[in-house]
Design a protein around this motif. Structure first.
Motif, PDB file in Angstrom:
ATOM      1  N   GLN A   1       0.829  -1.199   0.000  1.00 32.21           N
ATOM      2  CA  GLN A   1       0.000   0.000   0.000  1.00 32.21           C
ATOM      3  C   GLN A   1       0.867   1.254   0.000  1.00 32.21           C
ATOM      4  O   GLN A   1       0.573   2.225  -0.701  1.00 32.21           O
ATOM      5  N   GLN A   2       1.963   1.230   0.771  1.00 31.75           N
ATOM      6  CA  GLN A   2       2.897   2.357   0.808  1.00 31.75           C
ATOM      7  C   GLN A   2       3.490   2.601  -0.578  1.00 31.75           C
ATOM      8  O   GLN A   2       3.578   3.737  -1.035  1.00 31.75           O
ATOM      9  N   MET A   3       3.903   1.533  -1.251  1.00 31.21           N
ATOM     10  CA  MET A   3       4.483   1.672  -2.590  1.00 31.21           C
ATOM     11  C   MET A   3       3.450   2.233  -3.574  1.00 31.21           C
ATOM     12  O   MET A   3       3.760   3.103  -4.394  1.00 31.21           O
ATOM     13  N   PHE A   4       2.225   1.742  -3.488  1.00 33.41           N
ATOM     14  CA  PHE A   4       1.160   2.212  -4.368  1.00 33.41           C
ATOM     15  C   PHE A   4       0.876   3.701  -4.134  1.00 33.41           C
ATOM     16  O   PHE A   4       0.762   4.482  -5.086  1.00 33.41           O
ATOM     17  N   ASP A   5       0.783   4.102  -2.858  1.00 32.43           N
ATOM     18  CA  ASP A   5       0.507   5.502  -2.538  1.00 32.43           C
ATOM     19  C   ASP A   5       1.658   6.416  -2.968  1.00 32.43           C
ATOM     20  O   ASP A   5       1.429   7.538  -3.435  1.00 32.43           O
ATOM     21  N   THR A   6       2.889   5.951  -2.816  1.00 31.01           N
ATOM     22  CA  THR A   6       4.051   6.738  -3.238  1.00 31.01           C
ATOM     23  C   THR A   6       4.054   6.921  -4.758  1.00 31.01           C
ATOM     24  O   THR A   6       4.317   8.019  -5.268  1.00 31.01           O
ATOM     25  N   TYR A   7       3.738   5.860  -5.489  1.00 32.72           N
ATOM     26  CA  TYR A   7       3.672   5.933  -6.949  1.00 32.72           C
ATOM     27  C   TYR A   7       2.579   6.915  -7.387  1.00 32.72           C
ATOM     28  O   TYR A   7       2.789   7.758  -8.261  1.00 32.72           O
ATOM     29  N   ARG A   8       1.413   6.805  -6.755  1.00 34.10           N
ATOM     30  CA  ARG A   8       0.304   7.687  -7.104  1.00 34.10           C
ATOM     31  C   ARG A   8       0.657   9.145  -6.811  1.00 34.10           C
ATOM     32  O   ARG A   8       0.385  10.045  -7.620  1.00 34.10           O
ATOM     33  N   ALA A   9       1.297   9.388  -5.672  1.00 35.33           N
ATOM     34  CA  ALA A   9       1.679  10.753  -5.319  1.00 35.33           C
ATOM     35  C   ALA A   9       2.695  11.312  -6.316  1.00 35.33           C
ATOM     36  O   ALA A   9       2.628  12.490  -6.690  1.00 35.33           O
ATOM     37  N   ALA A  10       3.629  10.473  -6.759  1.00 35.14           N
ATOM     38  CA  ALA A  10       4.621  10.927  -7.735  1.00 35.14           C
ATOM     39  C   ALA A  10       3.953  11.257  -9.065  1.00 35.14           C
ATOM     40  O   ALA A  10       4.317  12.240  -9.726  1.00 35.14           O
ATOM     41  N   ARG A  11       2.988  10.446  -9.470  1.00 33.84           N
ATOM     42  CA  ARG A  11       2.292  10.697 -10.735  1.00 33.84           C
ATOM     43  C   ARG A  11       1.474  11.982 -10.683  1.00 33.84           C
ATOM     44  O   ARG A  11       1.340  12.684 -11.685  1.00 33.84           O
ATOM     45  N   LEU A  12       0.904  12.282  -9.521  1.00 30.31           N
ATOM     46  CA  LEU A  12       0.082  13.480  -9.368  1.00 30.31           C
ATOM     47  C   LEU A  12       0.885  14.681  -8.885  1.00 30.31           C
ATOM     48  O   LEU A  12       0.309  15.738  -8.607  1.00 30.31           O
ATOM     49  N   GLN A  13       2.194  14.508  -8.753  1.00 35.32           N
ATOM     50  CA  GLN A  13       3.109  15.550  -8.291  1.00 35.32           C
ATOM     51  C   GLN A  13       2.680  16.101  -6.934  1.00 35.32           C
ATOM     52  O   GLN A  13       2.620  17.307  -6.712  1.00 35.32           O
ATOM     53  N   GLU A  14       2.376  15.189  -6.023  1.00 35.24           N
ATOM     54  CA  GLU A  14       2.022  15.514  -4.647  1.00 35.24           C
ATOM     55  C   GLU A  14       3.148  15.030  -3.738  1.00 35.24           C
ATOM     56  O   GLU A  14       3.951  14.196  -4.142  1.00 35.24           O
ATOM     57  N   PRO A  15       3.221  15.525  -2.507  1.00 32.54           N
ATOM     58  CA  PRO A  15       4.235  15.008  -1.589  1.00 32.54           C
ATOM     59  C   PRO A  15       3.929  13.557  -1.223  1.00 32.54           C
ATOM     60  O   PRO A  15       2.760  13.174  -1.127  1.00 32.54           O
ATOM     61  N   PRO A  16       4.955  12.746  -1.043  1.00 31.18           N
ATOM     62  CA  PRO A  16       4.712  11.330  -0.714  1.00 31.18           C
ATOM     63  C   PRO A  16       4.133  11.188   0.695  1.00 31.18           C
ATOM     64  O   PRO A  16       4.342  12.046   1.556  1.00 31.18           O
ATOM     65  N   PRO A  17       3.407  10.105   0.942  1.00 36.98           N
ATOM     66  CA  PRO A  17       2.847   9.879   2.281  1.00 36.98           C
ATOM     67  C   PRO A  17       3.956   9.534   3.272  1.00 36.98           C
ATOM     68  O   PRO A  17       5.048   9.134   2.869  1.00 36.98           O
ATOM     69  N   PRO A  18       3.706   9.676   4.567  1.00 35.80           N
ATOM     70  CA  PRO A  18       4.726   9.325   5.554  1.00 35.80           C
ATOM     71  C   PRO A  18       5.011   7.825   5.524  1.00 35.80           C
ATOM     72  O   PRO A  18       4.160   7.023   5.123  1.00 35.80           O
ATOM     73  N   LEU A  19       6.204   7.449   5.937  1.00 36.78           N
ATOM     74  CA  LEU A  19       6.577   6.040   5.949  1.00 36.78           C
ATOM     75  C   LEU A  19       5.739   5.270   6.959  1.00 36.78           C
ATOM     76  O   LEU A  19       5.245   5.830   7.941  1.00 36.78           O
ATOM     77  N   VAL A  20       5.596   3.985   6.721  1.00 35.73           N
ATOM     78  CA  VAL A  20       4.827   3.122   7.600  1.00 35.73           C
ATOM     79  C   VAL A  20       5.481   3.105   8.978  1.00 35.73           C
ATOM     80  O   VAL A  20       6.688   2.922   9.103  1.00 35.73           O
ATOM     81  N   GLY A  21       4.713   3.320  10.019  1.00 32.74           N
ATOM     82  CA  GLY A  21       5.218   3.278  11.386  1.00 32.74           C
ATOM     83  C   GLY A  21       5.780   4.589  11.893  1.00 32.74           C
ATOM     84  O   GLY A  21       6.278   4.652  13.012  1.00 32.74           O
ATOM     85  N   THR A  22       5.716   5.656  11.100  1.00 29.81           N
ATOM     86  CA  THR A  22       6.285   6.934  11.509  1.00 29.81           C
ATOM     87  C   THR A  22       5.597   7.495  12.747  1.00 29.81           C
ATOM     88  O   THR A  22       6.243   8.021  13.641  1.00 29.81           O
ATOM     89  N   HIS A  23       4.302   7.360  12.840  1.00 28.10           N
ATOM     90  CA  HIS A  23       3.536   7.987  13.920  1.00 28.10           C
ATOM     91  C   HIS A  23       3.041   6.979  14.958  1.00 28.10           C
ATOM     92  O   HIS A  23       2.150   7.301  15.741  1.00 28.10           O
ATOM     93  N   ASP A  24       3.605   5.779  14.992  1.00 27.60           N
ATOM     94  CA  ASP A  24       3.120   4.754  15.911  1.00 27.60           C
ATOM     95  C   ASP A  24       3.266   5.173  17.370  1.00 27.60           C
ATOM     96  O   ASP A  24       2.343   5.019  18.169  1.00 27.60           O
ATOM     97  N   ALA A  25       4.414   5.694  17.751  1.00 23.18           N
ATOM     98  CA  ALA A  25       4.633   6.083  19.148  1.00 23.18           C
ATOM     99  C   ALA A  25       3.678   7.201  19.551  1.00 23.18           C
ATOM    100  O   ALA A  25       3.134   7.189  20.664  1.00 23.18           O
ATOM    101  N   ARG A  26       3.450   8.141  18.657  1.00 25.25           N
ATOM    102  CA  ARG A  26       2.540   9.244  18.953  1.00 25.25           C
ATOM    103  C   ARG A  26       1.117   8.737  19.165  1.00 25.25           C
ATOM    104  O   ARG A  26       0.420   9.165  20.088  1.00 25.25           O
ATOM    105  N   VAL A  27       0.684   7.805  18.323  1.00 27.74           N
ATOM    106  CA  VAL A  27      -0.667   7.258  18.445  1.00 27.74           C
ATOM    107  C   VAL A  27      -0.819   6.515  19.773  1.00 27.74           C
ATOM    108  O   VAL A  27      -1.827   6.666  20.469  1.00 27.74           O
ATOM    109  N   LEU A  28       0.177   5.718  20.149  1.00 28.91           N
ATOM    110  CA  LEU A  28       0.107   4.999  21.416  1.00 28.91           C
ATOM    111  C   LEU A  28       0.091   5.955  22.607  1.00 28.91           C
ATOM    112  O   LEU A  28      -0.623   5.726  23.588  1.00 28.91           O
ATOM    113  N   ARG A  29       0.863   7.026  22.532  1.00 31.80           N
ATOM    114  CA  ARG A  29       0.889   8.020  23.602  1.00 31.80           C
ATOM    115  C   ARG A  29      -0.484   8.696  23.730  1.00 31.80           C
ATOM    116  O   ARG A  29      -0.994   8.886  24.838  1.00 31.80           O
TER     117      ARG A  29
END
Length: 74
Positions: free
Chosen positions: A6-34
């Motif tokens: 899903q991350q690869m698909f979203d990154t590809y789609r963002a590149a095609r639409l010239q949008e910023p890529p989504p955050p990497l998987v697990g980037t916000h895990d600690a924040r969500v748990l907190r």
């Protein structure tokens, strides 16, 4: 589809639409748990329970040796 695909698909789609890529998987895990911990503490206070130490108290009750029973009256 797993998270990496899903991350690869979203990154590809963002590149095609010239949008910023989504955050990497697990980037916000600690924040969500907190935030989840803080929310559960808030809910405990609203319901009149202790906000901290609940897990330790539960584990103590679970693993503590049983208390001796008073002798029965005859």
């Amino acid at each position: 589809m797993d998270a990496i695909q899903q991350q690869m698909f979203d990154t590809y789609r963002a590149a095609r639409l010239q949008e910023p890529p989504p955050p990497l998987v697990g980037t916000h895990d600690a924040r969500v748990l907190r935030e989840l911990r803080d929310y559960r503490r808030f809910e405990a206070v609203l319901h009149g329970r202790l906000a901290t130490g609940r897990l330790r108290a539960a584990l103590t009750r679970l693993f503590a040796p049983p208390r001796p029973r008073p002798p029965a009256c005859r």
